[in-house]
Scaffold this active site. Structure first.
Site, mmCIF file in Angstrom:
data_model
loop_
_atom_site.group_PDB
_atom_site.id
_atom_site.type_symbol
_atom_site.label_atom_id
_atom_site.label_comp_id
_atom_site.label_asym_id
_atom_site.label_seq_id
_atom_site.Cartn_x
_atom_site.Cartn_y
_atom_site.Cartn_z
ATOM 1 N N GLY A 87 -7.996 2.949 10.227
ATOM 2 C CA GLY A 87 -7.111 1.914 9.697
ATOM 3 C C GLY A 87 -7.121 1.940 8.178
ATOM 4 O O GLY A 87 -7.305 2.986 7.565
ATOM 5 N N CYS A 88 -6.945 0.795 7.588
ATOM 6 C CA CYS A 88 -6.901 0.656 6.128
ATOM 7 C C CYS A 88 -8.158 1.236 5.487
ATOM 8 O O CYS A 88 -9.269 0.858 5.837
ATOM 9 C CB CYS A 88 -6.767 -0.831 5.788
ATOM 10 S SG CYS A 88 -7.082 -1.223 4.074
ATOM 11 N N PHE A 89 -7.982 2.139 4.529
ATOM 12 C CA PHE A 89 -9.167 2.756 3.925
ATOM 13 C C PHE A 89 -9.968 1.778 3.091
ATOM 14 O O PHE A 89 -11.166 1.949 2.916
ATOM 15 C CB PHE A 89 -8.859 4.045 3.168
ATOM 16 C CG PHE A 89 -7.747 4.045 2.152
ATOM 17 C CD1 PHE A 89 -7.341 2.929 1.458
ATOM 18 C CD2 PHE A 89 -7.105 5.243 1.871
ATOM 19 C CE1 PHE A 89 -6.328 2.976 0.512
ATOM 20 C CE2 PHE A 89 -6.094 5.315 0.932
ATOM 21 C CZ PHE A 89 -5.693 4.173 0.253
ATOM 22 N N CYS A 93 -10.826 -1.130 3.992
ATOM 23 C CA CYS A 93 -11.735 -1.773 4.944
ATOM 24 C C CYS A 93 -12.870 -0.829 5.344
ATOM 25 O O CYS A 93 -14.033 -1.226 5.387
ATOM 26 C CB CYS A 93 -10.964 -2.207 6.177
ATOM 27 S SG CYS A 93 -9.598 -3.343 5.817
#
Length: 179
Positions: free
Chosen positions: A12-14, A16
């Site tokens: 997902g979002c890097f 995070c």
């Protein structure tokens, strides 16, 4: 560091994923970037379009004397939802897929084992892929994002603390006390 190793994971979002691994004892470096696509040196805007084939990912270096490869992969699998195909929460698209990009045969075998362990102990089935690709670092403003802008970003404030709590709960003894 004599016993260091580098791995690349996409969950997902890097921002995070980077925040999670910065708190792990033995992880010495975390870099956000892009991998798995067909455009050389992609930009954030290009990757976010979903048209390049890249995943937002992190490349991390760790000390194998302090944390094992199996533990790194288990932390990765345990701090995002690997059963979500091409999404993590509200982030939707192939750029947010769950993937491991092994850099050696040992990493490939350990990635397969980590996915199997997750499948044995969780409902559903992991859709995490094992892929090859060329690494491209993200733009400077994405690096160390949680420590700076991230703690003022409503998206990050909603998504990152629960991931950090999962890490602390599930991997006690592997998280920096000052984190």
């Amino acid at each position: 560091m004599a016993n260091s190793e580098t791995v690349i994971v996409a969950g997902g979002c890097f921002w995070c994923t980077e925040a999670v691994f910065k708190d792990v004892i033995g992880v010495t470096e975390v870099e956000s970037g892009y991998i798995g696509g067909d455009v050389e040196n992609p930009t954030y805007k290009q990757v976010c379009s979903g048209n390049t084939g890249h995943a937002e990912a992190v490349r991390l270096t760790f000390d194998r004397d302090r944390v094992s490869l199996a533990e790194i992969y288990d932390m990765f699998m345990g701090t995002h939802d690997p059963s979500q195909l091409n999404r993590q929460g509200n982030d939707v698209g192939t750029q947010y897929r769950s993937a491991i990009f092994p850099l050696s045969d040992e990493q490939r075998e350990e990635a397969e084992a980590a996915i199997a362990r997750w499948n044995e102990s969780n409902p559903g089935e992991a859709v995490t892929t094992i892929e090859d690709g060329t690494w491209y670092p993200a733009e400077d403003y994405h690096q160390d994002y949680w420590e700076g802008e991230g703690q003022r970003n409503p998206y990050c404030m909603a998504v990152i603390p629960p991931k950090l709590m999962k890490l602390r709960k599930s991997f006690q003894g592997k998280v920096r006390e000052d984190a």
